[in-house]
Design an enzyme around this catalytic site. Structure first.
Site, short mmCIF file in Angstrom:
data_model
loop_
_atom_site.label_atom_id
_atom_site.label_comp_id
_atom_site.label_asym_id
_atom_site.label_seq_id
_atom_site.Cartn_x
_atom_site.Cartn_y
_atom_site.Cartn_z
CG ASP A 45 -2.00 -0.96 1.22
OD1 ASP A 45 -2.05 -1.79 0.30
OD2 ASP A 45 -2.85 -0.91 2.15
CG ASP A 46 0.24 3.78 2.29
OD1 ASP A 46 -0.91 3.42 1.98
OD2 ASP A 46 0.57 3.98 3.47
CG HIS A 96 -4.32 2.65 -0.46
ND1 HIS A 96 -5.13 1.82 0.29
CD2 HIS A 96 -3.40 3.14 0.43
CE1 HIS A 96 -4.71 1.81 1.55
NE2 HIS A 96 -3.67 2.62 1.66
CG HIS A 100 -3.54 6.97 2.84
ND1 HIS A 100 -3.82 6.87 4.18
CD2 HIS A 100 -3.08 5.75 2.46
CE1 HIS A 100 -3.52 5.64 4.59
NE2 HIS A 100 -3.08 4.95 3.57
CE1 TYR A 137 -4.83 5.22 8.46
CE2 TYR A 137 -6.62 6.19 7.18
CZ TYR A 137 -5.36 6.28 7.73
OH TYR A 137 -4.62 7.42 7.56
CG HIS A 185 2.52 0.18 4.26
ND1 HIS A 185 2.34 -0.72 5.29
CD2 HIS A 185 1.34 0.82 4.08
CE1 HIS A 185 1.08 -0.61 5.71
NE2 HIS A 185 0.46 0.31 5.00
#
Ligand code: NI
Length: 234
Positions: A45-46, A96, A100, A137, A185
């Protein structure tokens, strides 16, 4: 790339096996073949982030491992080549949100816009497609409507907290099971280092690293829009 080709040969074998089995073997022979195959999914992610994501892509390619990347839309500008590389090298690319944002509790129009903008950026880069959603989350309002499948996880080493490759590796190897979905991540050097150690250790144990979509399909699960998947079993 031989591993990739071998994987698809094996995939074809798994798909065709039940047909052959019904004709040739008694029903209680079922446990024999597919049970030996262990599949698992790494998710990141991210990103994308120049440097760490590149190193990860290099390492995954060397190891013949596939993964799934859930991208933050506003991080894409300047790293378009990395996103194209993900898709070209057989990884699954997902959404995603744009910035965020925590979708749960956010006004519906804001939440929809956050998802739509990243979807549009991915379509511009990679073409039309179904870009699965991982809500930041892992949280989403129950009544939020999405037209893509959603993905949570079953193994979370909290890599963003420790930023320690050895700890992250150990936590994942302790909890890894066939059909697990692992959350990492690719914006932290420690997580990239851990991911490659995890691939080495689990490939040595006979695991195959596949995308989330492949993991579900290998389990006979047809992904559905609006459903949140936590492991390869659903
Ligand atoms: Ni995130």
């Amino acid at each position: 790339m031989w591993k990739k080709r071998l994987f698809f040969l094996l995939l074809a074998g798994v798909v065709l096996w039940p047909l052959a089995r019904d004709e040739a073997l008694p029903a209680d022979a079922q446990a024999d073949l597919p049970a030996e195959m262990k599949y698992i999914a790494l998710t990141f992610d991210d990103g994308p982030r120049r440097g760490t994501t590149e190193r990860l892509l290099d390492g995954l390619r060397e190891r013949g491992a596939s993964a799934t990347f859930f991208l933050v839309g506003e991080e894409i500008a300047g790293s378009e080549d990395l996103v194209r590389r993900m898709a070209a090298e057989g990884h699954q690319v997902g959404n995603h949100t744009w910035s965020h944002v925590r979708l749960a509790g956010t006004a519906p129009e804001t939440a929809e816009e956050e998802v739509r903008r990243t979807q549009a950026a991915l379509e511009e880069l990679l073409g039309e497609g179904t870009y699965w959603l991982r809500p930041p989350y892992g949280l989403i309002d129950e009544d939020m409507e999405t037209d893509v499948p959603m993905v949570k996880w079953s193994v979370d080493p909290r890599d963003w907290e420790s930023r320690n490759a050895a700890q992250v590796t150990q936590a994942v190897l302790r909890d890894a099971r066939p059909n697990a979905i692992i959350l990492l991540h690719d914006i932290y050097p420690s997580s990239v280092e851990a991911a490659l150690k995890i691939v080495d250790a689990l490939e040595a144990e006979g695991y195959w690293f596949v995308t989330v979509e492949e993991l579900l399909r290998l389990n006979g699960v047809t992904p559905e829009a609006g459903v949140m998947y936590r492991s390869g079993r659903g």
